[in-house]
Design a protein around this motif. Structure first.
Motif, mmCIF file in Angstrom:
data_model
loop_
_atom_site.group_PDB
_atom_site.id
_atom_site.type_symbol
_atom_site.label_atom_id
_atom_site.label_comp_id
_atom_site.label_asym_id
_atom_site.label_seq_id
_atom_site.Cartn_x
_atom_site.Cartn_y
_atom_site.Cartn_z
ATOM 1 N N ALA A 17 0.813 -1.215 0.000
ATOM 2 C CA ALA A 17 0.000 0.000 0.000
ATOM 3 C C ALA A 17 0.847 1.267 0.000
ATOM 4 O O ALA A 17 0.424 2.302 -0.530
ATOM 5 C CB ALA A 17 -0.934 -0.003 1.209
ATOM 6 N N THR A 18 2.045 1.190 0.572
ATOM 7 C CA THR A 18 2.926 2.353 0.613
ATOM 8 C C THR A 18 3.253 2.872 -0.789
ATOM 9 O O THR A 18 3.536 4.053 -0.968
ATOM 10 C CB THR A 18 4.230 1.996 1.340
ATOM 11 N N SER A 19 3.207 1.982 -1.774
ATOM 12 C CA SER A 19 3.497 2.404 -3.149
ATOM 13 C C SER A 19 2.472 3.408 -3.650
ATOM 14 O O SER A 19 2.770 4.239 -4.511
ATOM 15 C CB SER A 19 3.518 1.187 -4.083
ATOM 16 N N GLY A 20 1.272 3.342 -3.120
ATOM 17 C CA GLY A 20 0.238 4.283 -3.524
ATOM 18 C C GLY A 20 0.565 5.700 -3.118
ATOM 19 O O GLY A 20 0.175 6.661 -3.797
ATOM 20 N N VAL A 21 1.291 5.847 -2.001
ATOM 21 C CA VAL A 21 1.698 7.176 -1.554
ATOM 22 C C VAL A 21 2.820 7.707 -2.433
ATOM 23 O O VAL A 21 2.791 8.850 -2.904
ATOM 24 C CB VAL A 21 2.143 7.145 -0.079
ATOM 25 N N SER A 22 3.813 6.861 -2.679
ATOM 26 C CA SER A 22 4.981 7.308 -3.440
ATOM 27 C C SER A 22 4.644 7.622 -4.897
ATOM 28 O O SER A 22 5.298 8.461 -5.522
ATOM 29 C CB SER A 22 6.093 6.253 -3.378
ATOM 30 N N GLN A 23 3.596 6.968 -5.440
ATOM 31 C CA GLN A 23 3.264 7.161 -6.852
ATOM 32 C C GLN A 23 2.137 8.165 -7.079
ATOM 33 O O GLN A 23 1.840 8.518 -8.214
ATOM 34 C CB GLN A 23 2.887 5.822 -7.492
ATOM 35 N N GLY A 24 1.504 8.609 -6.013
ATOM 36 C CA GLY A 24 0.459 9.623 -6.147
ATOM 37 C C GLY A 24 -0.678 9.171 -7.045
ATOM 38 O O GLY A 24 -1.204 8.067 -6.901
ATOM 39 N N ASP A 25 -1.040 10.023 -8.010
ATOM 40 C CA ASP A 25 -2.183 9.752 -8.878
ATOM 41 C C ASP A 25 -1.841 8.876 -10.081
ATOM 42 O O ASP A 25 -2.700 8.621 -10.921
ATOM 43 C CB ASP A 25 -2.782 11.076 -9.382
ATOM 44 N N ALA A 26 -0.608 8.402 -10.152
ATOM 45 C CA ALA A 26 -0.204 7.608 -11.318
ATOM 46 C C ALA A 26 -0.800 6.205 -11.290
ATOM 47 O O ALA A 26 -0.899 5.557 -12.332
ATOM 48 C CB ALA A 26 1.318 7.515 -11.401
ATOM 49 N N MET A 27 -1.205 5.740 -10.090
ATOM 50 C CA MET A 27 -1.801 4.415 -9.965
ATOM 51 C C MET A 27 -3.115 4.507 -9.194
ATOM 52 O O MET A 27 -3.332 5.433 -8.424
ATOM 53 C CB MET A 27 -0.851 3.449 -9.246
ATOM 54 N N ARG A 28 -3.952 3.497 -9.418
ATOM 55 C CA ARG A 28 -5.231 3.398 -8.722
ATOM 56 C C ARG A 28 -5.234 2.128 -7.883
ATOM 57 O O ARG A 28 -4.964 1.046 -8.384
ATOM 58 C CB ARG A 28 -6.378 3.363 -9.736
ATOM 59 N N MET A 29 -5.536 2.262 -6.585
ATOM 60 C CA MET A 29 -5.610 1.113 -5.702
ATOM 61 C C MET A 29 -7.047 0.599 -5.667
ATOM 62 O O MET A 29 -7.977 1.365 -5.397
ATOM 63 C CB MET A 29 -5.153 1.491 -4.280
ATOM 64 N N LEU A 30 -7.213 -0.702 -5.955
ATOM 65 C CA LEU A 30 -8.557 -1.270 -6.024
ATOM 66 C C LEU A 30 -8.995 -1.903 -4.710
ATOM 67 O O LEU A 30 -10.197 -1.939 -4.415
ATOM 68 C CB LEU A 30 -8.628 -2.317 -7.142
ATOM 69 N N ALA A 31 -8.052 -2.434 -3.933
ATOM 70 C CA ALA A 31 -8.371 -3.055 -2.647
ATOM 71 C C ALA A 31 -7.095 -3.204 -1.845
ATOM 72 O O ALA A 31 -6.007 -3.347 -2.407
ATOM 73 C CB ALA A 31 -9.029 -4.419 -2.840
ATOM 74 N N VAL A 32 -7.231 -3.198 -0.509
ATOM 75 C CA VAL A 32 -6.070 -3.274 0.365
ATOM 76 C C VAL A 32 -6.285 -4.343 1.428
ATOM 77 O O VAL A 32 -7.396 -4.527 1.944
ATOM 78 C CB VAL A 32 -5.779 -1.899 1.013
ATOM 79 N N ALA A 33 -5.209 -5.055 1.775
ATOM 80 C CA ALA A 33 -5.288 -6.188 2.697
ATOM 81 C C ALA A 33 -5.043 -5.769 4.143
ATOM 82 O O ALA A 33 -4.182 -6.323 4.838
ATOM 83 C CB ALA A 33 -4.293 -7.270 2.284
#
Length: 317
Positions: A204-220
């Protein structure tokens, strides 16, 4: 002769409270914190967050050093050769330190290591790039069911937490997808962003570092993350997938029980610092506070879980 003997006995008796006092006063000089990976990864980031609070809690600085190699195994295989005086500690990760020895000879066994505290985990999460046609997990699952094996997931290595999560996802969603291992979080994220894979099982930390470049669909995670309040957990969506890579601190096996507990207490106190909590949660980490007194039970449960995962991965029969 009698006078000399009295002097020796008196000295020995006096040494006992001094030794106890030395543990109570620990640390009395700077400490070394070895990270068994390259700089820049989640282990390094969380250790750097700890570092900024270390002196506030202990009155002493901690110096971070890096000893990368073999996915952490190079450093872990040398941990017990270090002095057990408490002044050298090492980052330790799960499921790495269970899966690596199960997969083959790596220079250490899981039971050789002495973790004293696990202070966070980075939840596994499914990502797609921002331009992806998939805006929900249901859409991705539907596509995977219609196209068995064609949905590809990038992940940070074979026999990793990402790999285990992908296996569990396939089983629970009733789909067949293809997991593509890369040599770490960075390369696996690059694969998602560049379209080399359709999606990624990343932390999930990758979502912070990449900002709006990626979309997270679900988190464990058990609950939605403060950094991603709009992202549902797998549990919300009906899938019993919770976990990720746990990170903590270990000491050489020669460290005394008192030192092990003292270092665990230091980590726990750092965990409670408001500035540390804010940094960790904002970066997508999930704080835990698993101390030395809980370690045997916690590690035993993880070994049972990861051994079952190792069978699913084909590491063991």
């Amino acid at each position: 002769m009698k006078t000399a003997l009295v002097t020796i006995v008196t000295g020995l008796l006096a040494a006992t409270p001094l030794a106890a006092q030395s543990v109570e006063d620990f640390p009395s000089k700077p400490m070394t914190y070895i990270i068994p990976f390259n700089a820049g990864g989640e282990s390094d980031v969380s250790a750097r967050f700890q570092q900024s609070e270390w002196e506030n809690v202990t009155g002493q600085q901690v110096v971070i050093q890096y000893q990368p190699g073999a996915g952490g195994a190079q450093a872990w295989s040398q941990l017990n050769s270090l002095p057990g005086d408490g002044y050298t500690i090492m980052g330790i990760n799960l499921p790495h330190t269970v899966l690596q020895p199960l997969a083959g000879s790596v220079g250490y066994a899981t039971e050789d290591l002495t973790p004293v505290h696990y202070f966070h985990y980075t939840p596994d999460a499914i990502f797609v790039r921002a331009e992806s046609e998939f805006t929900s997990l249901d859409q991705l699952i539907e596509h995977a069911k219609e196209n068995p094996g064609l949905v590809t997931f990038a992940g940070s290595g074979s026999n990793s937490s990402n790999n285990l999560a992908a296996i569990r996802f396939n089983e629970q969603a009733g789909v067949t997808t293809t997991y593509v291992p890369f040599s770490g979080t960075g390369p696996s994220i690059t694969a998602v962003l560049g379209g080399s894979t359709m999606a990624g099982f990343n932390y999930a930390t990758s979502g912070v570092s990449q900002g709006d470049a990626m979309r997270m669909l679900a988190v464990a995670s058990e609950e939605r993350l403060p950094a991603f309040p709009d992202v549902p957990t797998f549990k919300e969506l009906g899938y019993d997938i919770v976990g990720g890579a746990y990170r903590g601190v270990a000491v050489p096996a020669s460290a005394s029980e008192e030192l092990r507990q003292r270092i665990s207490d230091i980590i726990s106190e750092i965990n409670a610092q408001p500035a540390f909590v804010e940094k960790m949660e904002s970066a997508g980490f999930v704080l835990t506070d698993i101390g030395y007194d809980e370690m045997d039970e916690f590690v035993a449960a993880r070994i049972e879980d990861y051994t079952a995962g190792a069978k699913a991965l084909g590491i063991i029969q």
